[in-house]
Design an enzyme around this catalytic site. Structure first.
Site, mmCIF file in Angstrom:
data_model
loop_
_atom_site.group_PDB
_atom_site.id
_atom_site.type_symbol
_atom_site.label_atom_id
_atom_site.label_comp_id
_atom_site.label_asym_id
_atom_site.label_seq_id
_atom_site.Cartn_x
_atom_site.Cartn_y
_atom_site.Cartn_z
ATOM 1 N N ASP A 228 0.812 -1.213 0.000
ATOM 2 C CA ASP A 228 0.000 0.000 0.000
ATOM 3 C C ASP A 228 0.847 1.266 0.000
ATOM 4 O O ASP A 228 0.581 2.203 0.724
ATOM 5 C CB ASP A 228 -0.928 -0.041 1.224
ATOM 6 C CG ASP A 228 -1.987 1.040 1.197
ATOM 7 O OD1 ASP A 228 -2.463 1.375 0.098
ATOM 8 O OD2 ASP A 228 -2.316 1.556 2.269
ATOM 9 N N GLU B 186 3.065 -7.761 8.452
ATOM 10 C CA GLU B 186 1.859 -8.415 7.920
ATOM 11 C C GLU B 186 2.178 -9.535 6.939
ATOM 12 O O GLU B 186 1.887 -9.438 5.743
ATOM 13 C CB GLU B 186 0.942 -7.374 7.277
ATOM 14 C CG GLU B 186 0.484 -6.334 8.273
ATOM 15 C CD GLU B 186 -0.723 -5.545 7.821
ATOM 16 O OE1 GLU B 186 -1.167 -5.735 6.684
ATOM 17 O OE2 GLU B 186 -1.242 -4.764 8.624
ATOM 18 N N GLU C 273 -0.137 -0.393 14.207
ATOM 19 C CA GLU C 273 -0.971 0.290 13.218
ATOM 20 C C GLU C 273 -2.412 0.222 13.679
ATOM 21 O O GLU C 273 -2.882 -0.844 14.093
ATOM 22 C CB GLU C 273 -0.895 -0.389 11.832
ATOM 23 C CG GLU C 273 0.337 -0.082 11.043
ATOM 24 C CD GLU C 273 0.288 -0.651 9.622
ATOM 25 O OE1 GLU C 273 -0.809 -0.776 9.037
ATOM 26 O OE2 GLU C 273 1.387 -0.980 9.118
#
Ligand code: BDP
Length: 612
Positions: free
Chosen positions: A175, A422, A517
């Site tokens: 992202d 992640e 996050e």
């Protein structure tokens, strides 16, 4: 790896400035673009910077593949008389092939760490031409993991209604926009023939005494002389030998928000003759995880801060020292004390500034995108392929860990290493992949700092495989989006869920936990009396609710918000409007309303002993 500096025995030249730049047409190597001056469609391009936002042309901004950079330089006699002349790149994203006067002299894969090559005298002429081939292509062997896809708009049966088929490659990584180019300074430095190769510092505090254990690696088995210089410039301690211990009575500690740095002057000698001199900054501090707490200087520390990006207008991911300074100023204004280098190692310059400013850093390698089934997992779809069979990132991952720790090991600001963001923890094979990675990092760090790995969404993670990996970590770091990707618009309902999940992890592992996050996309200026998503009111509410949940958890050691500022993302996704808007500040560094919510909360949270 030592940062290039100028001393009485070392020279330094910065090749930053305007270089020549050209897109590759797929035939650059074949046609020998490196053999002569670049010609044809050549642009002026500043180094360091990302090239993407600096030419108003889609072909440049979204270019996938190779580009060429070129710079000519002459070296003075003084420099040429030095024994070793070294060319050093702060970072080139993602792959580089370096040519000097038409001959390849080195290559590197990995876009966020420095590399260097000795310039042999017989390669140098009066006017030298440095040509760099830079390739930004990502694949299953690179970090970040990424790829290239072709736009294909043809839908069977409706060809006549479709937009013409476009043969465009689209680079994707996770992202964030795949900014590329020569992102950090290119320097030439010199050393004498016999030189200081490396310095490793380990600090400790025993009663009031500061302990500095140092070890010096040199090319020559000469005498090593070490001096400790305080902030006033006074020489307060000395030692000799390649490895030794220095004790400082009533040492001033490096503390978050109150950094104190000593300077370690290392002199390499041959009898009375000085061969080489180097200076390394040193902050005396300890870091330890114990009984569910994260201890800095023996006191339980609470992380308040951000996941960031190296991202700014026009510069892209190129070094921007002005923005770095501004960001730290804003972090202090808001009451933050820390950040994570999401999702790749940041510049050496920002790490040095964090040392000076007393800002605590979680240092992350570019291991992002290691999850080929991320979207499936997210949507509850069973996947047919296994991440750990598809990806071939091990070699690059180990290289990045080695180079990151080598580069950043002496920074007092670095309190924890993060080995991935992640990743497919829940899939079989993750333990076999990560166990050696974690062991490697542990073995390399002389300071034995804690190690973490940031995990994604909760529910698929409750697998034996994921728990096996978590058992190897010192701190559990969570990226969670309750009230955004899960329960969008319903943040009022998530407080209990956050607490419940944290309790589950605590039961299982008894390890300190933090959020690395959590966030909600927010359009600056969009106000709603009833908080709805994308509004500033929703972002404020989002952080209020999370704060309430965090305060219920004893072993919760910190909150790092996603993200410090709005940032650029891939351009082919309707998930984002002009980038990721989860910033607490806009990309221009103006505060959104949530900045005041966090400021109010964080000003009441001390750096130490928040959770007794
Ligand atoms: C997380 C990623 C981060 C993204 C963020 C988001 O770690 O890079 O920007 O989500 O979606 O999954 O905003």
């Amino acid at each position: 790896m030592l940062y290039p500096i100028m001393t009485t025995t070392r020279n330094l030249i910065d090749l930053s400035g305007v270089w020549r730049f050209k897109l590759d047409d797929g035939k650059g190597i074949e046609n020998g673009y490196f053999k002569d001056r670049l010609y044809g469609k050549v642009y002026n391009m500043p180094v360091p910077s990302s090239f993407n936002d600096l030419i108003e042309d889609k072909e440049v901004r979204e270019h996938v593949g190779a580009v060429w950079y070129e710079k000519e330089f002459e070296l003075s006699k003084g420099i040429l008389n030095e024994d070793r002349v070294v060319l050093r790149f702060g970072s080139v994203t993602h792959k580089a092939v370096v040519f000097l006067n038409g001959k390849e002299i080195c290559r590197n894969k990995g876009g966020f760490l420095p590399f260097e090559v000795v310039l042999e005298k017989d390669m140098l002429v009066n006017r030298n031409r440095l040509t760099i081939l830079v390739d930004n292509t990502l694949d299953n062997t690179t970090l970040p993991v990424g790829g290239v896809k072709e736009l294909d708009n043809v839908s069977k049966g409706l060809e006549e209604l479709m937009i013409p088929k476009v043969k465009r490659h689209i680079a994707y990584c996770v992202d964030f926009f795949n900014y590329s180019g020569i992102h950090r300074p290119v320097k030439i430095y010199t050393t004498p023939k016999e030189f200081i190769k490396d310095i490793t510092l380990i600090t400790d505090i025993v009663e009031e005494k500061g302990i500095i254990d140092y070890s010096v690696q040199a090319s020559f088995d000469g005498d090593v002389f070490v001096e400790v210089i305080d902030k006033e410039g006074k020489n307060i301690a000395t030692a000799t030998g390649k490895n030794n211990r220095i004790e400082i009575e009533n040492a001033k500690l490096w503390e978050p928000g109150a950094a104190y740095l000593y300077e370690i002057k290392v002199t390499l000698k041959d009898g009375d003759k000085i061969l080489d001199v180097y200076y390394e900054k040193c902050g005396v501090r300890t870091v330890k995880v114990e009984a569910g707490k994260f201890l800095i200087n023996g006191k339980p520390f609470y992380f308040k801060g951000f996941g960031k990006h190296e991202d700014s207008n026009s510069n892209g991911r190129g070094l921007n020292e002005v923005i770095n300074r501004k960001d730290f100023s804003l972090m202090k204004w808001i009451g933050a004390n820390s950040f994570r280098t999401s999702h790749y190692p940041y510049s050496e310059e920002i790490m040095r500034l964090a040392d000076e400013e007393g800002i605590v850093v979680i240092d992350e390698v570019p291991a992002v995108g290691l999850h080929v089934n991320f979207m499936n997992t997210y949507m509850g779809i069973k996947s047919s392929q296994s991440t750990w069979e598809v990806l071939k990132t091990k070699e690059q991952h180990e290289k990045d860990i080695r180079e990151l720790i080598k580069r950043d090991k002496n920074h007092p600001c670095v309190v924890m290493w993060c080995v991935a963001n992640e990743t497919a923890l829940e899939e079989e094979g993750s333990y076999a992949y990560f166990k050696p990675i974690i062991d490697l990092a542990r073995g390399l760090d002389a300071q034995k700092r804690p190690i973490t790995l940031v995990s994604h969404i909760a529910y698929p993670l409750n697998t034996e495989e994921a728990h096996k990996v978590c058992a190897e970590l010192d701190v559990l770091c969570f990226n969670r989006y309750y009230g955004w990707y899960w329960g969008v618009g319903e943040v009022e309902l998530v407080e209990g869920v956050i607490v419940k999940e944290l309790e589950m992890w605590w039961e299982h592992h008894k390890k300190p936990m933090m959020y690395t996050e959590f966030g909600a996309d927010t359009v600056n200026g969009l106000k709603e009396t009833t908080p709805v998503i994308y509004s500033e009111d929703y972002q404020q509410l989002y952080y209020e609710v999370h704060g309430r949940a965090f305060d219920k958890m004893e072993y919760f050691i910190g909150e790092q918000v996603w993200n410090f500022a709005d940032f650029a993302t891939r351009y082919d996704s309707i998930m984002r409007v002009g980038g990721n808007k989860k910033g607490i500040f806009t990309r221009e560094r103006k505060p959104k309303m949530a900045a005041y919510t966090l400021k109010k909360r964080w000003e009441q949270i001390p750096d130490f002993n928040y959770k007794k």
